[in-house]
Motif scaffolding. Structure first.
Motif, mmCIF file in Angstrom:
data_model
loop_
_atom_site.group_PDB
_atom_site.id
_atom_site.type_symbol
_atom_site.label_atom_id
_atom_site.label_comp_id
_atom_site.label_asym_id
_atom_site.label_seq_id
_atom_site.Cartn_x
_atom_site.Cartn_y
_atom_site.Cartn_z
ATOM 1 N N UNK A 147 -26.123 -53.221 -73.280
ATOM 2 C CA UNK A 147 -26.617 -52.149 -73.826
ATOM 3 C C UNK A 147 -26.293 -51.189 -72.876
ATOM 4 N N UNK A 148 -26.539 -51.147 -71.586
ATOM 5 C CA UNK A 148 -26.397 -50.296 -70.516
ATOM 6 C C UNK A 148 -24.884 -49.894 -70.505
ATOM 7 N N UNK A 149 -23.926 -50.650 -70.553
ATOM 8 C CA UNK A 149 -22.783 -50.548 -70.216
ATOM 9 C C UNK A 149 -21.823 -49.980 -71.541
ATOM 10 N N UNK A 150 -22.413 -50.018 -72.694
ATOM 11 C CA UNK A 150 -21.732 -49.817 -73.780
ATOM 12 C C UNK A 150 -21.090 -48.514 -73.795
ATOM 13 N N UNK A 151 -21.698 -47.616 -73.348
ATOM 14 C CA UNK A 151 -21.067 -46.040 -73.205
ATOM 15 C C UNK A 151 -20.103 -46.036 -72.313
ATOM 16 N N UNK A 199 -30.976 -42.601 -73.164
ATOM 17 C CA UNK A 199 -32.506 -42.490 -72.767
ATOM 18 C C UNK A 199 -32.886 -43.940 -72.596
ATOM 19 N N UNK A 200 -33.471 -44.266 -71.366
ATOM 20 C CA UNK A 200 -34.122 -45.603 -70.887
ATOM 21 C C UNK A 200 -35.732 -45.177 -71.030
ATOM 22 N N UNK A 205 -32.871 -48.407 -74.925
ATOM 23 C CA UNK A 205 -33.294 -49.409 -74.296
ATOM 24 C C UNK A 205 -34.689 -49.019 -73.925
ATOM 25 N N UNK A 206 -35.793 -50.278 -73.958
ATOM 26 C CA UNK A 206 -37.191 -50.315 -73.437
ATOM 27 C C UNK A 206 -37.246 -51.210 -72.781
ATOM 28 N N UNK A 207 -37.620 -51.151 -71.395
ATOM 29 C CA UNK A 207 -38.243 -52.076 -70.568
ATOM 30 C C UNK A 207 -39.730 -52.386 -70.693
ATOM 31 N N UNK A 224 -39.981 -53.311 -83.262
ATOM 32 C CA UNK A 224 -38.799 -53.207 -82.658
ATOM 33 C C UNK A 224 -38.427 -51.859 -82.946
ATOM 34 N N UNK A 225 -38.810 -51.025 -82.062
ATOM 35 C CA UNK A 225 -38.450 -49.465 -82.233
ATOM 36 C C UNK A 225 -37.060 -49.365 -81.671
ATOM 37 N N UNK A 226 -36.678 -50.368 -80.726
ATOM 38 C CA UNK A 226 -35.144 -50.223 -80.298
ATOM 39 C C UNK A 226 -35.111 -51.377 -79.549
#
Length: 439
Positions: A229-233, A244-245, A358-360, A390-392
């Motif tokens: 998810x993080x590396x997609x961009x 936005x995290x 993404x939400x941690x 499942x907001x994100x």
């Protein structure tokens, strides 16, 4: 198929032992700390402060007695913005019992009564003017933070070396660094004062040295999915969308520092643009973070006599000033509701979380609220346990401290029970558990 809530009515369960032993011990320590602050209250507020301290001690002692004797839970009366919601929840709990029964400490769901205790403490302190702003856990959080200084400095030097060289890191290097810092943040969650009933639980050793040995204790590891998810961009250079995290924080002190180090790396590596932190609006579960803790931590780091610790503090202060970091403390995080209720109970917070890529979710309490604190089979999928929340894309980073855990392989729980009967509650095992909504 319906599932029972974890509850102290199940004799011998971890919930039962928590309500019977750990919660009264926490209240005893709160009473003791308020008592020990008597001279401070008098010095700050005069005789009125001293009388308020005595009143708080009396009311907190009464609360402890009611807990130990399983008295019915009472409505809140402090008029805070969440007061009516809590009282509605109490009435709803009443409808689930027999006509002659009342919601009480040992009969009602564990998640509810534990949250109720902390909310009730807040009501008591809030009604003892002029002590209404007094955080009964502040000194414990500060001590845990100060006792973790060596570990904080070690981690600061580590991230400092990475930041000095970040322009030269290839994708594999970035991924390896992310995996390592994610695990540091994961295990930072062991420093939870509510599970040790407020006893010393600081991180005093090198947080990086232990990672290899702890890998076998990660029961579910979805780190690859989080990285994707993080590396997609990065993989799509033409993409101009902002990333936005969001992080639903857990503990102040060392754990917060590990979270901020992870965030610093992600932003410095251009994997993330904006970060929204979600904390608690009142003192909660001893070491949970409030806005005051967040602000004070960064301020303290700025003035620390250590090159990289102070540099990071200054950087983070600027990120807040520039709006790259935002802190939220919505009342929902300190309600008794689990997160499947968020979309109807607090639709504005759910909509806010939907803005994140993404939400941690850090820590055990968030996991309990994600899963409803229900008696799930261990092989139940995480998606099913979320019950529509499942907001994100989301990931739980959690050291296990309560007897709820889903998403395990068949036979995995039985194998763990054979080697360690307390695997679900000791904080020695952890999960990195990911879910992404189906599009």
């Amino acid at each position: 198929m319906s599932h029972d809530h974890l509850s102290a009515r199940f004799l011998g369960s971890f919930a039962y032992l928590t309500v019977k032993d750990r919660l009264p011990a926490i209240l005893t320590q709160i009473v003791d700390r308020v008592h020990r602050h008597h001279a401070h209250f008098v010095k700050t507020h005069g005789e009125e402060g001293g009388e308020a301290g005595k009143k708080a001690v009396s009311l907190l002692s009464k609360l402890r007695s009611e807990l130990l004797t399983d008295k019915p839970l009472e409505q809140l009366e402090d008029g805070r913005s969440d007061c009516e919601i809590w009282n509605e929840y109490l009435e709803w709990q009443r409808t689930k019992l027999q006509p002659n029964e009342e919601p009480s400490w040992f009969k009602s769901p564990w998640l509810y009564v534990e949250c109720y205790m902390y909310r009730k403490v807040q009501e008591i302190v809030g009604r003892c003017e002029p002590l209404c702003e007094f955080d009964v856990f502040a000194d414990l959080k500060l001590k845990s933070f100060m006792d973790s200084q060596r570990a904080i400095m070690t981690l600061a030097d580590h991230i400092g070396n990475i930041l000095d060289n970040i322009e030269n890191l290839k994708e594999d290097d970035l991924k390896d660094t992310f995996m390592k810092l994610l695990q540091v943040s994961l295990w930072g969650n062991k420093c939870d004062l509510s599970i040790s009933a407020g006893l010393d639980n600081a991180q005093k050793d090198d947080p990086l040295a232990a990672l290899w040995n702890l890998r076998s204790h990660i029961l579910i590891d979805d780190s690859e999915s989080v990285w994707s998810v993080l590396n997609k961009r990065k993989r799509s250079p033409e993409s101009t969308s902002s990333f936005r995290l969001d992080i639903a924080l857990d503990n102040a002190g060392f754990e917060l520092f590990t979270d901020l180090v992870l965030v610093e790396f992600l932003q410095s590596a251009n994997l993330v643009d904006q970060v929204h932190f979600h904390g608690k609006s009142i003192p909660w579960f001893i070491s949970d973070i409030t806005k005051e803790d967040f602000v004070k931590t960064i301020k303290t780091l700025c003035s620390t006599n250590h090159r990289w610790v102070s540099r990071l503090g200054v950087r983070w202060h600027k990120r807040v000033q520039d709006g790259l970091w935002a802190y939220h403390d919505h009342d929902f995080w300190t309600l008794p509701h689990d997160y499947a209720d968020m979309v109807t109970r607090s639709p504005e917070l759910y909509a806010e979380l939907q803005c994140a890529q993404l939400i941690l979710f850090k820590g055990d309490l968030h996991y309990r609220k994600l899963s409803g604190d229900l008696q799930w089979e261990h092989t139940t999928s995480f998606a099913e346990a979320l019950r529509g929340f499942e907001p994100s894309s989301l990931c739980s980073l959690r050291a296990l401290k309560a007897d709820v855990q889903v998403g395990l392989k068949p036979g995995q729980a039985e194998q763990l029970s054979g080697t360690d009967a307390k695997w679900m509650v000791s904080g020695e095992y952890a999960v990195v558990q990911f879910h992404s909504p189906a599009h």
